[in-house]
Design an enzyme around this catalytic site. Structure first.
Site, mmCIF file in Angstrom:
data_model
loop_
_atom_site.group_PDB
_atom_site.id
_atom_site.type_symbol
_atom_site.label_atom_id
_atom_site.label_comp_id
_atom_site.label_asym_id
_atom_site.label_seq_id
_atom_site.Cartn_x
_atom_site.Cartn_y
_atom_site.Cartn_z
ATOM 1 N N GLY A 12 0.837 -1.194 -0.075
ATOM 2 C CA GLY A 12 0.123 0.037 0.028
ATOM 3 C C GLY A 12 0.720 1.238 0.099
ATOM 4 O O GLY A 12 0.335 2.257 0.384
ATOM 5 N N HIS A 106 0.893 1.324 -13.109
ATOM 6 C CA HIS A 106 1.396 0.188 -13.683
ATOM 7 C C HIS A 106 3.106 0.341 -13.488
ATOM 8 O O HIS A 106 3.479 1.497 -14.071
ATOM 9 C CB HIS A 106 0.912 -0.112 -14.940
ATOM 10 C CG HIS A 106 1.768 -1.409 -15.728
ATOM 11 N ND1 HIS A 106 1.105 -2.807 -15.376
ATOM 12 C CD2 HIS A 106 2.644 -1.499 -16.558
ATOM 13 C CE1 HIS A 106 2.134 -3.561 -15.815
ATOM 14 N NE2 HIS A 106 2.921 -3.053 -16.482
ATOM 15 N N THR A 138 -9.307 0.435 -18.822
ATOM 16 C CA THR A 138 -10.411 0.047 -19.684
ATOM 17 C C THR A 138 -10.229 -1.549 -19.647
ATOM 18 O O THR A 138 -9.266 -2.147 -18.945
ATOM 19 C CB THR A 138 -9.857 0.268 -21.024
ATOM 20 O OG1 THR A 138 -8.589 0.020 -21.331
ATOM 21 C CG2 THR A 138 -10.299 1.725 -21.017
HETATM 22 C C1 GRF Z 1 3.406 -1.036 -7.627
HETATM 23 O O1 GRF Z 1 4.680 -1.058 -8.236
HETATM 24 C C2 GRF Z 1 2.430 -0.603 -8.730
HETATM 25 O O2 GRF Z 1 2.886 -0.152 -9.618
HETATM 26 C C3 GRF Z 1 2.150 -2.105 -8.828
HETATM 27 O O3 GRF Z 1 2.023 -2.768 -7.740
HETATM 28 C C4 GRF Z 1 2.940 -2.210 -6.913
HETATM 29 C C5 GRF Z 1 2.180 -1.954 -5.586
HETATM 30 O O4 GRF Z 1 2.896 -1.323 -4.636
HETATM 31 N N1 GRF Z 1 0.638 -2.273 -9.293
HETATM 32 P P1 GRF Z 1 2.318 -0.601 -3.431
HETATM 33 O O5 GRF Z 1 1.201 -1.727 -2.685
HETATM 34 O O6 GRF Z 1 1.600 0.621 -3.772
HETATM 35 O O7 GRF Z 1 3.437 -0.437 -2.301
#
Ligand code: GRF
Length: 214
Positions: A12, A106, A138
């Site tokens: 998180g 992402h 999407t």
């Molecule tokens: C991040 O690298 C995000 O891009 C990907 O999952 C990871 C989550 O990290 N979708 P966090 O839980 O926000 O620390």
């Protein structure tokens, strides 16, 4: 006030960055995890944010889970739903329900490296530049209109962890920025599916390059 609902599955840290940004006009209505043991839930509780769990294991199908999740999300009257490390593929039904108000982050410069293990794949591909993307969601996975990206250099001695850490630092910059733009009503998606950031101080919208590290 715009109600923001944040969905997480684990650590998180992106959720934390958004909360800590204290975005004017944004009310974090709840943090919801599909995993009861998600570490990020504790942060939410400590900060007086409603923390909820919809455990995907308790549902017989993806459809059933998404329906339960949507039911909870809808009770929060969301203006924006933020996927922040939410590690479940959502059904088209869920995605379409929140079309235009569902953001994801992402860890790659999309459209390069959609899917999992992005840092490993970037290293394997030998790219010199890697990064992260916030995009509208999407139905096609990791494919929606790009709101903002940040790029980082790939250094000669990088491994997956060092590269991931460099990218994550940028995630924590760009996700709050994207949420801020959304809350300010400054994001518009063109018919061609491109995001425009409106308003005077939009600057070089959707593109940030951090200072190159030593
Ligand atoms: C991040 O690298 C995000 O891009 C990907 O999952 C990871 C989550 O990290 N979708 P966090 O839980 O926000 O620390």
């Amino acid at each position: 006030m715009k109600n923001v609902v944040i969905l997480i599955s684990g650590r998180g840290s992106n959720m934390e960055a958004i909360v800590r940004a204290q975005i004017p006009g944004a009310h974090i209505a709840a943090v919801i995890s599909n995993r009861p043991d998600a570490a990020g839930l504790e942060f939410a509780v400590r900060h007086g944010i409603q923390a909820r769990v919809v455990d995907h294991k308790a549902y017989p199908s993806r459809d059933a889970f998404d329906a339960a999740l949507a039911e909870l999300v809808d009770t929060l009257s969301p203006d924006l739903v933020v996927l922040a490390g939410f590690m479940r593929v959502l059904t088209d039904g869920f995605v379409n329900r929140y079309a235009g108000c569902l953001l994801n982050i992402h860890p790659s410069l999309l459209p390069s490296f959609p899917g999992l293990h992005t840092h490993r794949r970037a290293l394997e591909a030998g790219v010199r530049v890697h990064g992260t993307t916030v995009h509208f969601v999407t139905p096609t996975l990791d494919c929606g209109p790009v709101v903002i990206q940040a790029a980082v250099p790939v250094l000669a001695d990088d491994d997956e962890d060092s590269l991931a850490a460099r990218v994550l630092t940028q995630e924590h910059r760009i996700y709050p920025q994207a949420v801020r733009w959304f809350v300010e009503g400054r994001l518009a998606v063109t018919e061609a599916g491109r995001v425009r950031v409106t308003g005077e101080s939009a600057g070089p919208d959707g593109w940030t390059v951090p200072p190159v590290e030593a």
